[in-house]
Design a protein around this motif. Structure first.
Motif, short mmCIF file in Angstrom:
data_model
loop_
_atom_site.label_atom_id
_atom_site.label_comp_id
_atom_site.label_asym_id
_atom_site.label_seq_id
_atom_site.Cartn_x
_atom_site.Cartn_y
_atom_site.Cartn_z
N ASN A 143 71.03 32.67 32.11
CA ASN A 143 70.14 32.13 31.09
C ASN A 143 68.90 31.47 31.70
OD1 ASN A 143 70.35 31.24 27.92
ND2 ASN A 143 69.25 29.72 29.10
N ASP A 144 69.11 30.54 32.64
CA ASP A 144 67.99 29.71 33.09
C ASP A 144 67.04 30.47 34.03
OD1 ASP A 144 69.33 27.92 31.57
OD2 ASP A 144 69.82 26.53 33.17
N SER A 145 67.57 31.39 34.82
CA SER A 145 66.68 32.23 35.62
C SER A 145 65.87 33.15 34.73
CB SER A 145 67.50 33.07 36.61
OG SER A 145 68.13 32.25 37.57
N THR A 146 66.47 33.57 33.64
CA THR A 146 65.76 34.43 32.68
C THR A 146 64.61 33.66 32.03
OG1 THR A 146 67.74 35.75 32.27
CG2 THR A 146 66.02 35.81 30.59
N LEU A 147 64.83 32.38 31.73
CA LEU A 147 63.75 31.59 31.13
C LEU A 147 62.51 31.57 32.01
CD1 LEU A 147 65.57 28.46 29.59
CD2 LEU A 147 64.96 30.63 28.50
N GLU A 148 62.70 31.54 33.31
CA GLU A 148 61.55 31.55 34.22
C GLU A 148 60.77 32.85 34.09
OE1 GLU A 148 62.88 30.77 38.18
OE2 GLU A 148 63.83 28.85 37.65
N ARG A 149 61.49 33.96 33.94
CA ARG A 149 60.81 35.24 33.74
C ARG A 149 60.11 35.28 32.38
NH1 ARG A 149 58.81 38.03 36.18
NH2 ARG A 149 59.46 40.12 35.57
N TYR A 150 60.76 34.75 31.36
CA TYR A 150 60.15 34.72 30.04
C TYR A 150 58.86 33.89 30.04
CZ TYR A 150 64.37 36.65 27.73
OH TYR A 150 65.41 37.44 27.31
N ASP A 151 58.88 32.79 30.75
CA ASP A 151 57.68 31.94 30.81
C ASP A 151 56.51 32.72 31.42
OD1 ASP A 151 59.27 29.96 29.79
OD2 ASP A 151 59.35 28.76 31.63
N GLU A 152 56.79 33.44 32.50
CA GLU A 152 55.75 34.27 33.12
C GLU A 152 55.26 35.33 32.15
OE1 GLU A 152 56.65 35.75 37.15
OE2 GLU A 152 58.40 34.42 37.12
N MET A 153 56.18 35.97 31.47
CA MET A 153 55.80 37.02 30.52
C MET A 153 54.92 36.46 29.41
SD MET A 153 59.42 39.07 30.10
CE MET A 153 58.80 40.22 28.87
N ALA A 154 55.28 35.30 28.89
CA ALA A 154 54.52 34.70 27.79
C ALA A 154 53.07 34.48 28.19
CB ALA A 154 55.17 33.40 27.36
N VAL A 155 52.87 33.96 29.37
CA VAL A 155 51.51 33.68 29.83
C VAL A 155 50.73 34.98 30.02
CG1 VAL A 155 50.13 32.71 31.71
CG2 VAL A 155 52.13 31.47 30.86
N VAL A 156 51.35 35.97 30.64
CA VAL A 156 50.67 37.25 30.86
C VAL A 156 50.33 37.93 29.53
CG1 VAL A 156 50.95 39.57 31.82
CG2 VAL A 156 51.66 37.59 33.15
N GLN A 157 51.25 37.88 28.58
CA GLN A 157 50.99 38.50 27.29
C GLN A 157 49.86 37.77 26.55
OE1 GLN A 157 54.57 39.03 24.97
NE2 GLN A 157 55.55 40.28 26.54
N ALA A 158 49.85 36.46 26.63
CA ALA A 158 48.77 35.70 25.99
C ALA A 158 47.43 36.05 26.63
CB ALA A 158 49.04 34.21 26.08
N GLU A 159 47.42 36.18 27.95
CA GLU A 159 46.17 36.51 28.64
C GLU A 159 45.70 37.92 28.32
OE1 GLU A 159 47.14 35.58 32.71
OE2 GLU A 159 46.72 33.43 32.42
N ALA A 160 46.64 38.79 27.96
CA ALA A 160 46.27 40.16 27.56
C ALA A 160 45.70 40.19 26.14
CB ALA A 160 47.48 41.08 27.66
N GLY A 161 45.89 39.11 25.38
CA GLY A 161 45.32 39.04 24.04
C GLY A 161 46.31 38.96 22.91
N SER A 162 47.61 38.88 23.21
CA SER A 162 48.61 38.77 22.14
C SER A 162 48.39 37.48 21.36
CB SER A 162 50.02 38.79 22.72
OG SER A 162 50.98 38.63 21.71
N GLN A 163 48.34 37.61 20.05
CA GLN A 163 48.14 36.43 19.20
C GLN A 163 49.45 35.78 18.79
OE1 GLN A 163 45.57 39.20 16.74
NE2 GLN A 163 44.68 37.24 16.18
#
Length: 330
Positions: A143-163
């Motif tokens: 669970n907790d290692s996955t959260l670290e990956r999710y956090d990275e994904m969230a930032v990258v997706q936001a930077e790509a323009g996801s609203q």
């Protein structure tokens, strides 16, 4: 006194105009969100065999499909990426040049603000083991290692323009963790959709083909048990407390009770996902001539709206929105 009934509910059903005037539930094109699959390594759309009418889009076919959805008045599109290469940690999910993040930029450009471009945040499309997170040494999802990956994904997706980012992995604490990561990276205006009450369902089958899943086993250790309604409501409350902007019930069809109870108490918008199996069953029955596709697809989505959904993810979004715009639904 007349021997005939004075109270006749049928009076209000007598004509199409009366039925329209007294309808308790109304479906609008903006209530609909279209899930879309963008596949790396193809040059033209490829139909998904278990979901007739639903395509794997290429980066070149994606803009037109987004424009068609926008022209029909659809409220948003939810993007899923289907990469060529997968690995144990889903590296492609955080690659700015990975298929989902490139597709997001393409969709944002095509939409021109006419609809909301949304992205699915989960690792299952990107991992070679097919699970929604990073695996521990014993093969369980960490669970907790996955959260670290999710956090990275969230930032990258936001930077790509996801609203709006759809947190679909069902890890404990994922909303709060992603919210902190986005805020720290300067993306405080990027909204989070929590797949709060996401159940381990037999109706996900066609979706596995859509994302070319390599999953062996199941996801019952992190998705909800179909027997548990109250647990779904608890997950909703936790996600709202962690900062979810929208909560969702998934699937819709078999969980309308959970959806109705969520809608009755939620302080944020409530959405529902009419998933691949629900879509495929109706398509198959219609193909066999057993039911009318237009009537059944509309009725199925209307029932989700009636149960309390403020918006519905459905693979019929563009078709339904077009018919609603043209006044073809009575």
């Amino acid at each position: 006194m007349s021997e005939f009934p004075r109270v006749r509910p049928r009076r209000l059903r007598a004509t199409p105009a009366l039925r329209r005037l007294t309808a308790e539930t109304r479906l609008h094109p903006a209530d609909l969100v279209l899930p879309m699959f963008v596949r790396e390594g193809i040059d033209e759309p490829v139909e998904i065999s278990s979901m007739p009418g639903v395509m794997h889009h290429s980066l070149s076919s994606l803009p037109r499909a987004v424009e068609e959805a926008a022209a029909a008045g659809v409220g948003g599109v939810m993007l899923f990426g289907v990469p060529l290469e997968k690995d144990a940690i889903g590296s492609g999910a955080t690659d700015p040049d990975g298929i989902l993040n490139v597709a997001t930029r393409v969709a944002v450009d095509a939409a021109q603000g006419a609809l909301v471009v949304q992205t699915d945040l989960c690792l299952d499309e990107f991992t070679d083991h097919g699970h929604c997170g990073v695996l521990a040494a014993d093969g369980s999802v960490d669970n907790d290692s996955t959260l670290e990956r999710y956090d990275e994904m969230a930032v990258v997706q936001a930077e790509a323009g996801s609203q709006l980012i759809g947190m679909s992995g069902m890890m404990d604490g994922q909303i709060g963790s992603a919210r902190d990561a986005l805020d720290d990276a300067g993306h405080s205006n990027t909204a989070l959709l929590a797949y709060s009450a996401k159940y381990a369902s037999a109706f996900y089958g066609p979706f596995r083909e859509a994302v070319q899943s390599t999953l062996v086993g199941d996801r019952r250790t992190y998705q909800l048990d179909a027997a548990n309604g109250r647990e779904g409501l608890r997950e909703v409350d936790l996600d709202i407390a962690e900062g979810a902007d929208i909560v969702m019930v998934k699937p819709a069809m078999s969980y309308l009770d959970v959806l109705a109870e969520t809608a009755a108490t939620s302080t944020v918008p409530v959405w529902a996902y009419q998933i691949s199996g629900e879509y495929a069953m109706i398509q198959a029955a219609a193909a066999n001539g057993w039911i009318d596709l237009d009537a059944a697809s509309y009725e199925s989505v209307l029932s989700i709206k009636r149960a309390g959904a403020d918006a519905i993810l459905t693979y019929w979004a563009t078709e339904l929105a077009t018919r609603l715009q043209k006044g073809l639904i009575r």
